[in-house]
Design a protein around this motif. Structure first.
Motif, PDB file in Angstrom:
ATOM      1  N   GLY A  12      -7.698 -42.021 -23.419  1.00 37.60           N
ATOM      2  CA  GLY A  12      -7.805 -41.657 -24.827  1.00 37.60           C
ATOM      3  C   GLY A  12      -6.648 -40.782 -25.268  1.00 37.60           C
ATOM      4  O   GLY A  12      -6.006 -40.112 -24.459  1.00 37.60           O
ATOM      5  N   ARG A  14      -4.880 -38.797 -29.141  1.00 39.62           N
ATOM      6  CA  ARG A  14      -4.922 -38.602 -30.597  1.00 39.62           C
ATOM      7  C   ARG A  14      -3.932 -39.525 -31.314  1.00 39.62           C
ATOM      8  O   ARG A  14      -3.984 -39.662 -32.527  1.00 39.62           O
ATOM      9  CB  ARG A  14      -4.608 -37.142 -30.932  1.00 39.62           C
ATOM     10  CG  ARG A  14      -5.688 -36.170 -30.480  1.00 39.62           C
ATOM     11  CD  ARG A  14      -5.406 -34.762 -30.976  1.00 39.62           C
ATOM     12  NE  ARG A  14      -6.452 -33.831 -30.553  1.00 39.62           N
ATOM     13  CZ  ARG A  14      -6.447 -33.157 -29.415  1.00 39.62           C
ATOM     14  NH1 ARG A  14      -5.423 -33.298 -28.578  1.00 39.62           N
ATOM     15  NH2 ARG A  14      -7.428 -32.349 -29.095  1.00 39.62           N
ATOM     16  N   ALA A  41     -13.704 -48.296 -24.208  1.00 40.64           N
ATOM     17  CA  ALA A  41     -14.206 -46.941 -24.424  1.00 40.64           C
ATOM     18  C   ALA A  41     -13.142 -45.973 -23.944  1.00 40.64           C
ATOM     19  O   ALA A  41     -12.170 -46.356 -23.270  1.00 40.64           O
ATOM     20  CB  ALA A  41     -15.520 -46.730 -23.675  1.00 40.64           C
ATOM     21  N   TYR A  42     -13.334 -44.694 -24.282  1.00 40.86           N
ATOM     22  CA  TYR A  42     -12.335 -43.669 -23.964  1.00 40.86           C
ATOM     23  C   TYR A  42     -13.025 -42.426 -23.409  1.00 40.86           C
ATOM     24  O   TYR A  42     -14.091 -42.027 -23.883  1.00 40.86           O
ATOM     25  CB  TYR A  42     -11.543 -43.297 -25.223  1.00 40.86           C
ATOM     26  CG  TYR A  42     -10.886 -44.492 -25.876  1.00 40.86           C
ATOM     27  CD1 TYR A  42      -9.622 -44.911 -25.488  1.00 40.86           C
ATOM     28  CD2 TYR A  42     -11.562 -45.228 -26.852  1.00 40.86           C
ATOM     29  CE1 TYR A  42      -9.037 -46.030 -26.065  1.00 40.86           C
ATOM     30  CE2 TYR A  42     -10.982 -46.348 -27.429  1.00 40.86           C
ATOM     31  CZ  TYR A  42      -9.714 -46.742 -27.037  1.00 40.86           C
ATOM     32  OH  TYR A  42      -9.142 -47.853 -27.602  1.00 40.86           O
ATOM     33  N   GLU A  44     -11.840 -39.326 -23.601  1.00 33.45           N
ATOM     34  CA  GLU A  44     -11.721 -38.215 -24.545  1.00 33.45           C
ATOM     35  C   GLU A  44     -10.691 -38.555 -25.619  1.00 33.45           C
ATOM     36  O   GLU A  44      -9.926 -39.505 -25.477  1.00 33.45           O
ATOM     37  CB  GLU A  44     -11.311 -36.924 -23.830  1.00 33.45           C
ATOM     38  CG  GLU A  44     -10.003 -37.033 -23.055  1.00 33.45           C
ATOM     39  CD  GLU A  44      -9.675 -35.788 -22.257  1.00 33.45           C
ATOM     40  OE1 GLU A  44     -10.557 -34.948 -22.080  1.00 33.45           O
ATOM     41  OE2 GLU A  44      -8.521 -35.673 -21.815  1.00 33.45           O
ATOM     42  N   SER A  46     -10.429 -40.108 -28.222  1.00 28.80           N
ATOM     43  CA  SER A  46     -10.539 -41.346 -29.005  1.00 28.80           C
ATOM     44  C   SER A  46     -11.999 -41.790 -29.004  1.00 28.80           C
ATOM     45  O   SER A  46     -12.788 -41.381 -28.163  1.00 28.80           O
ATOM     46  CB  SER A  46      -9.661 -42.454 -28.420  1.00 28.80           C
ATOM     47  OG  SER A  46      -8.298 -42.076 -28.373  1.00 28.80           O
ATOM     48  N   GLU A  47     -12.322 -42.634 -29.943  1.00 25.99           N
ATOM     49  CA  GLU A  47     -13.670 -43.192 -30.036  1.00 25.99           C
ATOM     50  C   GLU A  47     -13.600 -44.719 -29.924  1.00 25.99           C
ATOM     51  O   GLU A  47     -12.604 -45.325 -30.307  1.00 25.99           O
ATOM     52  CB  GLU A  47     -14.300 -42.798 -31.383  1.00 25.99           C
ATOM     53  CG  GLU A  47     -14.540 -41.317 -31.547  1.00 25.99           C
ATOM     54  CD  GLU A  47     -15.600 -40.776 -30.609  1.00 25.99           C
ATOM     55  OE1 GLU A  47     -16.434 -41.594 -30.127  1.00 25.99           O
ATOM     56  OE2 GLU A  47     -15.595 -39.569 -30.347  1.00 25.99           O
ATOM     57  N   PRO A  48     -14.674 -45.311 -29.346  1.00 28.89           N
ATOM     58  CA  PRO A  48     -15.949 -44.721 -28.932  1.00 28.89           C
ATOM     59  C   PRO A  48     -15.897 -44.177 -27.515  1.00 28.89           C
ATOM     60  O   PRO A  48     -15.085 -44.599 -26.703  1.00 28.89           O
ATOM     61  CB  PRO A  48     -16.912 -45.910 -29.019  1.00 28.89           C
ATOM     62  CG  PRO A  48     -16.043 -47.083 -28.656  1.00 28.89           C
ATOM     63  CD  PRO A  48     -14.685 -46.795 -29.257  1.00 28.89           C
ATOM     64  N   GLY A  49     -16.805 -43.253 -27.217  1.00 30.26           N
ATOM     65  CA  GLY A  49     -16.966 -42.760 -25.868  1.00 30.26           C
ATOM     66  C   GLY A  49     -17.741 -43.754 -25.024  1.00 30.26           C
ATOM     67  O   GLY A  49     -18.418 -44.652 -25.546  1.00 30.26           O
ATOM     68  N   THR A  52     -21.617 -44.079 -25.630  1.00 28.40           N
ATOM     69  CA  THR A  52     -21.916 -44.783 -26.881  1.00 28.40           C
ATOM     70  C   THR A  52     -21.854 -46.290 -26.672  1.00 28.40           C
ATOM     71  O   THR A  52     -22.733 -47.037 -27.136  1.00 28.40           O
ATOM     72  CB  THR A  52     -20.917 -44.371 -27.979  1.00 28.40           C
ATOM     73  OG1 THR A  52     -21.033 -42.972 -28.217  1.00 28.40           O
ATOM     74  CG2 THR A  52     -21.163 -45.130 -29.269  1.00 28.40           C
TER      75      THR A  52
END
Length: 249
Positions: A12, A14, A41-42, A44, A46-49, A52
């Motif tokens: 993940g 920013r 998924a990521y 941290e 970034s989304e989604p975790g 989720t």
């Protein structure tokens, strides 16, 4: 019987370019195996975790999930964060079988991707001579992981019959600029840097900036959404899917 769902789990960032690259790589995996449910998924930033995504898969009826960590080295995230994700998912869904595979790692085919990216950078820079290489990676406090990157660098340099140094963008010396300067002190003047990063972001940008300031003639883009990476993801998944098959007593 439905095949286990596949979740690609990246670190993940920013930087939106990172998520876009991981999405493209995951889509490439999806195209190679249209019979599989594949999600990204990521860990941290970034989304989604991952939880989720796993929650959503379970709600849709999936009872087996294979998580493939998109990490190039086996360091802290692989040994601590990924197992924590799996344990949390198992606690939330005790009837669901969730397994994490080995990390993506640095497969030998990735060096071919690295060469493609570097040749493109050299063409763009109109650089026609090369007498030294730097392999720039993220870096970690795990010295064994850094040593593995250094071994990959030596193999890459030997393949091209050029001197090479490994460099790290965080947690360990030398930085990319320091590695370029070290080669220049040895008389090299046409040094290119290969970016052993999965996707764009702060660390590869910083490594590139430092290398160019130190006199590198070109810096490649990260590996990105390459078929070679997608094939290794599917190979990791295949091993994980087999491990989920119950063994008769």
């Amino acid at each position: 019987m439905t095949a286990p769902a596949l979740v690609t789990l990246a670190h993940g960032s920013r930087d939106p370019r990172s998520a876009a690259t991981i999405a493209s790589l995951t889509e490439l995996v999806r195209c190679m195996r249209p019979d599989l449910r594949v999600e990204q998924a990521y860990l941290e930033l970034s989304e989604p975790g991952p939880l989720t995504v796993i929650d959503r898969l379970v709600a849709e009826g999936h009872d087996e999930v294979v998580v493939v960590p998109l990490l190039l080295t086996h360091a802290h995230h692989a040994s601590v964060d990924v197992p924590a994700v799996v344990e949390a998912a198992r606690r939330r869904h005790p009837h669901v079988r969730v397994l994490a595979t080995d990390v993506l790692g640095i497969h030998k085919s990735f060096l071919g991707v690295l060469d493609l990216r570097l040749r493109a950078a050299l063409r763009e820079a109109r650089a026609t001579e090369l007498d030294g290489l730097v392999l720039a990676a993220a870096g970690t406090s795990d010295q064994l992981a850094n040593a593995h990157v250094a071994r990959v660098a030596r193999a890459w340099g030997a393949h091209h019959k050029l001197p090479v140094l490994a460099a790290f963008a965080s947690s360990a010396p030398p930085a990319a600029g320091e590695a370029v300067r070290a080669l220049r002190r040895d008389g090299k003047r046409h040094i290119a840097v290969g970016s052993l990063f999965l996707a764009p972001g702060f660390l590869p940008d910083r490594a590139s900036e430092l290398a160019l300031e130190a006199g590198a003639v070109a810096v490649s883009d990260p590996l990105g959404a390459a078929p070679e990476l997608a094939r290794v993801i599917l190979a990791r998944y295949a091993v994980g899917a087999v491990d989920l098959v119950p063994i008769p007593a």
